[in-house]
Design a protein around this motif. Structure first.
Motif, PDB file in Angstrom:
ATOM      1  N   ASP A 282      23.306   4.413 -57.607  1.00 39.51           N
ATOM      2  CA  ASP A 282      22.178   3.419 -58.397  1.00 39.51           C
ATOM      3  C   ASP A 282      22.620   3.736 -59.803  1.00 39.51           C
ATOM      4  O   ASP A 282      22.516   4.811 -60.279  1.00 39.51           O
ATOM      5  N   ASN A 283      23.201   2.812 -60.697  1.00 44.45           N
ATOM      6  CA  ASN A 283      23.458   3.242 -62.013  1.00 44.45           C
ATOM      7  C   ASN A 283      21.886   3.403 -63.033  1.00 44.45           C
ATOM      8  O   ASN A 283      22.063   3.851 -63.595  1.00 44.45           O
ATOM      9  N   GLU A 284      20.850   2.833 -62.148  1.00 48.71           N
ATOM     10  CA  GLU A 284      19.737   2.865 -63.059  1.00 48.71           C
ATOM     11  C   GLU A 284      19.022   4.253 -63.064  1.00 48.71           C
ATOM     12  O   GLU A 284      18.417   4.730 -63.632  1.00 48.71           O
TER      13      GLU A 284
ATOM     14  N   GLU B 125      33.690   5.654 -53.759  1.00 53.37           N
ATOM     15  CA  GLU B 125      32.372   5.937 -54.273  1.00 53.37           C
ATOM     16  C   GLU B 125      32.083   4.673 -55.469  1.00 53.37           C
ATOM     17  O   GLU B 125      32.976   4.441 -56.299  1.00 53.37           O
ATOM     18  N   LEU B 126      30.957   3.880 -55.269  1.00 58.38           N
ATOM     19  CA  LEU B 126      30.829   2.799 -56.228  1.00 58.38           C
ATOM     20  C   LEU B 126      29.508   2.910 -56.945  1.00 58.38           C
ATOM     21  O   LEU B 126      28.640   3.634 -56.503  1.00 58.38           O
ATOM     22  N   ILE B 127      29.335   2.187 -57.969  1.00 59.32           N
ATOM     23  CA  ILE B 127      28.187   2.256 -58.642  1.00 59.32           C
ATOM     24  C   ILE B 127      27.645   0.974 -58.868  1.00 59.32           C
ATOM     25  O   ILE B 127      28.287  -0.067 -59.380  1.00 59.32           O
ATOM     26  N   ALA B 128      26.295   0.649 -58.451  1.00 55.99           N
ATOM     27  CA  ALA B 128      26.042  -0.509 -58.414  1.00 55.99           C
ATOM     28  C   ALA B 128      25.083  -0.659 -59.900  1.00 55.99           C
ATOM     29  O   ALA B 128      24.043   0.138 -60.002  1.00 55.99           O
ATOM     30  N   THR B 129      25.410  -2.097 -60.558  1.00 55.89           N
ATOM     31  CA  THR B 129      24.335  -2.128 -61.422  1.00 55.89           C
ATOM     32  C   THR B 129      23.641  -3.273 -61.619  1.00 55.89           C
ATOM     33  O   THR B 129      24.295  -4.301 -60.615  1.00 55.89           O
ATOM     34  N   LYS B 130      22.482  -3.352 -62.006  1.00 52.99           N
ATOM     35  CA  LYS B 130      21.313  -4.285 -62.013  1.00 52.99           C
ATOM     36  C   LYS B 130      21.680  -5.362 -63.206  1.00 52.99           C
ATOM     37  O   LYS B 130      21.922  -4.914 -64.226  1.00 52.99           O
ATOM     38  N   GLN B 131      21.232  -6.619 -62.796  1.00 53.59           N
ATOM     39  CA  GLN B 131      21.303  -7.667 -63.644  1.00 53.59           C
ATOM     40  C   GLN B 131      20.291  -7.242 -64.940  1.00 53.59           C
ATOM     41  O   GLN B 131      19.275  -6.915 -64.570  1.00 53.59           O
ATOM     42  N   ALA B 132      20.779  -7.324 -66.076  1.00 56.20           N
ATOM     43  CA  ALA B 132      19.808  -7.030 -67.282  1.00 56.20           C
ATOM     44  C   ALA B 132      19.228  -5.454 -67.316  1.00 56.20           C
ATOM     45  O   ALA B 132      18.352  -5.157 -67.694  1.00 56.20           O
TER      46      ALA B 132
ATOM     47  N   THR C 100      20.826  -1.029 -67.038  1.00 56.82           N
ATOM     48  CA  THR C 100      21.504  -0.290 -67.953  1.00 56.82           C
ATOM     49  C   THR C 100      23.122  -0.479 -67.738  1.00 56.82           C
ATOM     50  O   THR C 100      23.554  -0.668 -66.382  1.00 56.82           O
ATOM     51  N   PRO C 101      23.606  -0.844 -68.712  1.00 60.05           N
ATOM     52  CA  PRO C 101      25.062  -1.095 -68.662  1.00 60.05           C
ATOM     53  C   PRO C 101      26.101   0.229 -68.175  1.00 60.05           C
ATOM     54  O   PRO C 101      25.682   1.259 -68.357  1.00 60.05           O
TER      55      PRO C 101
END
Length: 156
Positions: free
Chosen positions: A69-71, A127-134, A136-137
């Protein structure tokens, strides 16, 4: 009951009776029969036939990927096993979104900063990182703390 007795006494069988084996021995008109699939001979190969498997039929080996989770960079990753059940990247994003409670998912990134565009790009153990719309970049210099150091150096 007397009705059944009278119909069978004349030598005919009632309409609800099960046919006997004598029907199997009656002559049947000759019709060409196809060989059983197990007995069929394979068609000869020619140079014009593509011997590569069709894209819709391959059965890829299941691959495990870890998604962070990128957040929340301190959060443990979630493991996903990519089987034939996952047909599109959007389907994987939906499952990641549900599992991480990160809605909606904007993109999945590799540790090197590459955006995942297709499931075929993913390999076992990645390993992957998921980013949320709007949210944290993504910044490949600021990876989740629990990512493995070996993968963090991978450039995709």
């Amino acid at each position: 009951s007397s009705q059944n007795d009278s119909s069978t006494s004349h030598g005919s069988t009632p309409h609800y009776a099960i046919p006997t084996g004598r029907l199997k021995t009656s002559p049947v008109p000759e019709t060409p029969q196809k060989p059983h699939p197990a007995q069929a001979k394979p068609a000869p190969m020619s140079s014009s036939i593509n011997t590569q498997p069709s894209p819709s039929t391959p059965q890829p080996q299941p691959r495990k990927v870890l998604v962070y989770d990128n957040e929340n960079k301190e959060r443990d990753p979630k493991m996903f096993v990519l089987t034939a059940h996952f047909r599109t990247l959007d389907h994987l994003k939906l499952k990641v979104s549900e599992s991480l409670n990160l809605k909606p998912i904007k993109s999945l990134y590799t540790a090197g900063g590459g955006v995942v565009m297709d499931l075929d790009e993913l390999f076992h153990g990645q390993e992957l990182i998921a980013t949320k719309q709007a949210g944290t970049p993504f910044n490949h210099q600021d990876l989740p703390t629990k990512m493995h150091k070996v993968t963090a150096g991978y450039r995709a």
